[in-house]
Design a protein around this motif. Sequence first.
Motif, PDB file in Angstrom:
ATOM      1  N   VAL B 227      47.834  39.863  32.262  1.00  0.00           N
ATOM      2  CA  VAL B 227      46.485  39.043  32.427  1.00  0.00           C
ATOM      3  C   VAL B 227      47.035  38.249  33.797  1.00  0.00           C
ATOM      4  O   VAL B 227      47.890  37.487  33.920  1.00  0.00           O
ATOM      5  N   GLN B 228      46.281  38.499  34.868  1.00  0.00           N
ATOM      6  CA  GLN B 228      46.354  38.025  36.140  1.00  0.00           C
ATOM      7  C   GLN B 228      45.454  36.775  36.396  1.00  0.00           C
ATOM      8  O   GLN B 228      44.131  37.042  36.192  1.00  0.00           O
ATOM      9  N   ARG B 229      46.123  35.610  36.864  1.00  0.00           N
ATOM     10  CA  ARG B 229      45.172  34.316  37.166  1.00  0.00           C
ATOM     11  C   ARG B 229      44.972  34.199  38.731  1.00  0.00           C
ATOM     12  O   ARG B 229      45.993  34.436  39.427  1.00  0.00           O
ATOM     13  N   GLN B 238      46.574  41.845  46.838  1.00  0.00           N
ATOM     14  CA  GLN B 238      47.552  42.752  46.740  1.00  0.00           C
ATOM     15  C   GLN B 238      48.743  42.532  45.741  1.00  0.00           C
ATOM     16  O   GLN B 238      49.029  43.459  45.062  1.00  0.00           O
ATOM     17  N   SER B 239      49.125  41.378  45.564  1.00  0.00           N
ATOM     18  CA  SER B 239      50.216  41.292  44.834  1.00  0.00           C
ATOM     19  C   SER B 239      50.099  41.329  43.525  1.00  0.00           C
ATOM     20  O   SER B 239      50.704  42.202  42.640  1.00  0.00           O
ATOM     21  N   ALA B 240      48.858  40.664  42.842  1.00  0.00           N
ATOM     22  CA  ALA B 240      48.566  40.653  41.577  1.00  0.00           C
ATOM     23  C   ALA B 240      48.325  42.410  41.211  1.00  0.00           C
ATOM     24  O   ALA B 240      48.542  42.645  40.037  1.00  0.00           O
ATOM     25  N   THR B 242      49.390  45.036  42.652  1.00  0.00           N
ATOM     26  CA  THR B 242      50.409  45.932  42.708  1.00  0.00           C
ATOM     27  C   THR B 242      51.594  45.723  41.586  1.00  0.00           C
ATOM     28  O   THR B 242      52.142  46.488  41.162  1.00  0.00           O
ATOM     29  N   ALA B 243      51.338  44.453  40.964  1.00  0.00           N
ATOM     30  CA  ALA B 243      52.047  44.159  39.798  1.00  0.00           C
ATOM     31  C   ALA B 243      51.594  44.995  38.412  1.00  0.00           C
ATOM     32  O   ALA B 243      52.215  45.029  37.491  1.00  0.00           O
ATOM     33  N   LEU B 245      49.261  47.784  38.544  1.00  0.00           N
ATOM     34  CA  LEU B 245      49.302  49.087  38.659  1.00  0.00           C
ATOM     35  C   LEU B 245      50.323  50.019  38.050  1.00  0.00           C
ATOM     36  O   LEU B 245      50.200  51.055  37.463  1.00  0.00           O
ATOM     37  N   GLN B 267      39.952  46.128  46.573  1.00  0.00           N
ATOM     38  CA  GLN B 267      41.313  46.399  46.929  1.00  0.00           C
ATOM     39  C   GLN B 267      41.864  47.064  45.561  1.00  0.00           C
ATOM     40  O   GLN B 267      42.786  47.886  45.728  1.00  0.00           O
ATOM     41  N   LEU B 271      43.835  50.599  46.558  1.00  0.00           N
ATOM     42  CA  LEU B 271      45.353  50.943  45.981  1.00  0.00           C
ATOM     43  C   LEU B 271      45.318  51.793  45.003  1.00  0.00           C
ATOM     44  O   LEU B 271      46.386  52.081  44.372  1.00  0.00           O
ATOM     45  N   GLY B 272      44.310  52.432  44.672  1.00  0.00           N
ATOM     46  CA  GLY B 272      44.611  53.516  43.854  1.00  0.00           C
ATOM     47  C   GLY B 272      44.214  53.451  42.400  1.00  0.00           C
ATOM     48  O   GLY B 272      44.238  54.462  41.589  1.00  0.00           O
TER      49      GLY B 272
END
Lengths: 313, 427
Positions: B227-229, B238-240, B242-243, B245, B267, B271-272
């Motif tokens: 769960v990303q805030r 980008q940071s959220a 890549t964490a 994926l 994004q 980023l795939g």
Amino acid sequence: MMESLLQTLLNGVASGGVYALVALGYTLVFSVLGVINFAQGALFSLGGYATYLLMGGRIGVNGAWPGLGLPVALPFGLALLLAALLTALASLLVERVAFAPLRRRGAEPLQSLITSLGAGVVLVNLLQILMGAEGYAFPDGAGALAGLPDMVMLGGARIRTIQLLLLAICAGAVLLLSLWLERSRGGKALRAVAEDFTTARLLGIDSDAMVRLAFALSGVLAGLGGGLVGLSVSLTGPYFGISYGLKGLAVLVLGGLGSVPGAIAGGLLMGLAEALVPADASGWRDALAFAILFGVLLLRPGGLLGRVQVDKV
Amino acid sequence: MPSDATPLDRRQRGALRLAALLAAAVGGIALLGRRADPAAQPLPPPAAAGGALTLGAVIALTGNANLYGQDQRLGIGLAERWAADRARRDPAAFPRPVLLSLEDGASDEQSAIAAFNLMLRRGVVALIGPTLSQQAFAADPIAQRRGVPVVAPSNTAKGIPQIGHFISRVSAQSSVIAPLSIEEALQRDPGLSRVAVFYAQDDAYSTAEVAIFQKALTAKGLRPVSVQRTQLGQNDFQSAITAVLPLRPQLVVISAQAVDGGNLIRQLRELGYRGQIVVGNGLNTPNIYPICQRWCDGILIAQAYSPDLDTPINRAFLALHRRSKGEAPPSQLTAQAWTAYQVLFEAIQRLQRGGGLQGVSLAEARRRLMTELLSGRYDTPLGPIRFSPEGEVIQGRFFVAEVRMGPGGRDGKFTLVRERSLEEGGG
């Protein structure tokens, strides 16, 4: 583990590069005048919109004329360069309107700070009237990187190609500026003015011209930053440059007021600090970044590479 | 001549005089205020000068919710034209003229409060707005205290009608709509088990909506792997991403506002990430197309409105919309804003026809309008709707749509993939 570390480094350097670019804009003006140009964030926004329009982007003029645009559609690189020059002109206008009259009167630096803030607010509001507050994505989007993949894998870490381009241009701009300041006659003159405005004038350097040059260069940096960030994440409204401006301000203080290497180091450190925040707590990124700023200033009040100014009696 | 009064007596007399003067001034101001208060004045007859009632609309024309506000301004404007046309053709059925007063509520609480206060000073009979739930929690209590009916066209967070009995909404709350898109994603891939959730932690609407998404996921036996805030106005994810994926999610659920969410989708894809994406109501606007462009393609969203609904009122809405915006289909926000105006307009006319507005003060007219509003049934572009006694909309039809982007990725469409009939839409 190594992949994760590399990913964090890449994430940090990618955002830190933009912060450094913004902070350098502040640094140039601060080093010659000793005041912060608060209009830098607004110039950043202007750079983004100018690039967008020069690439053939359409605007709505707040719903009054949907689909309005320039009769040109330049490739991204050319549009970015022209936008940077336009932003330099706008920066010179800010200097003429908000700084020069006060400088001639020998006003306190705090007054210039307020007039620059006013100039920034006017600029952003003009943008809002002309462009509207809606978001715009660059025409042709990632087509600016035609033929390239959306993403690049580096040692198992992912980075968007647009961000790599952004990073490369930021690094190039910073390197060119550093070389110019260090080695060219103009750069040396600018540093002399930064060291002592009056003495430089006595030595025959046109200090006022150097001030204008500093504003023009800081405008170029803001224009480049705005155009690059706009390409990377779209233009999210006329205020989008303000948040970068605030972050650049923090980097300026972190690196040391008026220090070019400090602005670069501060930008990278700020970017890395944000990237190090655990992903689940990404909402706390700003808080951590500013906590680091607070900590550094407690230990080194002049910033990372700055000098503490001692008042002489 | 020397006075016999001691200095203490003189001070007491002076204090008494000052108190009497202040009391008189306060009384005078209160009296003047009472006379100036538009709510205390009796309503003129419909045909008399000043007989028109004014509806106030407070919507986000600036700030980061401006994208929604533009859609809403369009919807209210179209409804106004539609209503004026009906009144012109059949004056007996629509005897009371209705004017519109529009004000920018920007995208923050303070601006919404200021705009509400301005509208109340103008003496509006009812209010439409504000755009964001977060603004409603701040501004609606002001209207509630002054007894002014509010119809929210886009507040979907839990607890809006519960602010008070003058507060209602035509936007079905997220708990009704949001789970439908999760069901659709599961139908497309029954084997999916890894879900990642992103939401804007500093937005009341997104935090309320994500709780509903999480509940819907739990009900299906799915637990998010991450769960990303995020934050309102954030544009670099980008940071959220890549964490997330490396956890190989098969479904990403996003609850955010349009610009932030559009950037996040772009994004994610760049980023795939290739799995399904379900988005919340914040992205329920064609204005996301220029932001996420070709990367918008395939996202799933549950909606309270579909342009494909074949009813006379929706056809009228679509015809007016086409005249204004060409072939681009209207957004849900536009349809809901139309509906907010329509229900108020029809309730005013019913009340007028029944004699409920004769000789009453504006304050009384507002009270009666609220009762009339809640008791009516309305055939709207959203389909037939009514209200619960609490002011919650009760809507029977909901839709799941998929975004299909055209060639070049500049324009797209919310394509209907499923229609759901629910006996009770409100809650």
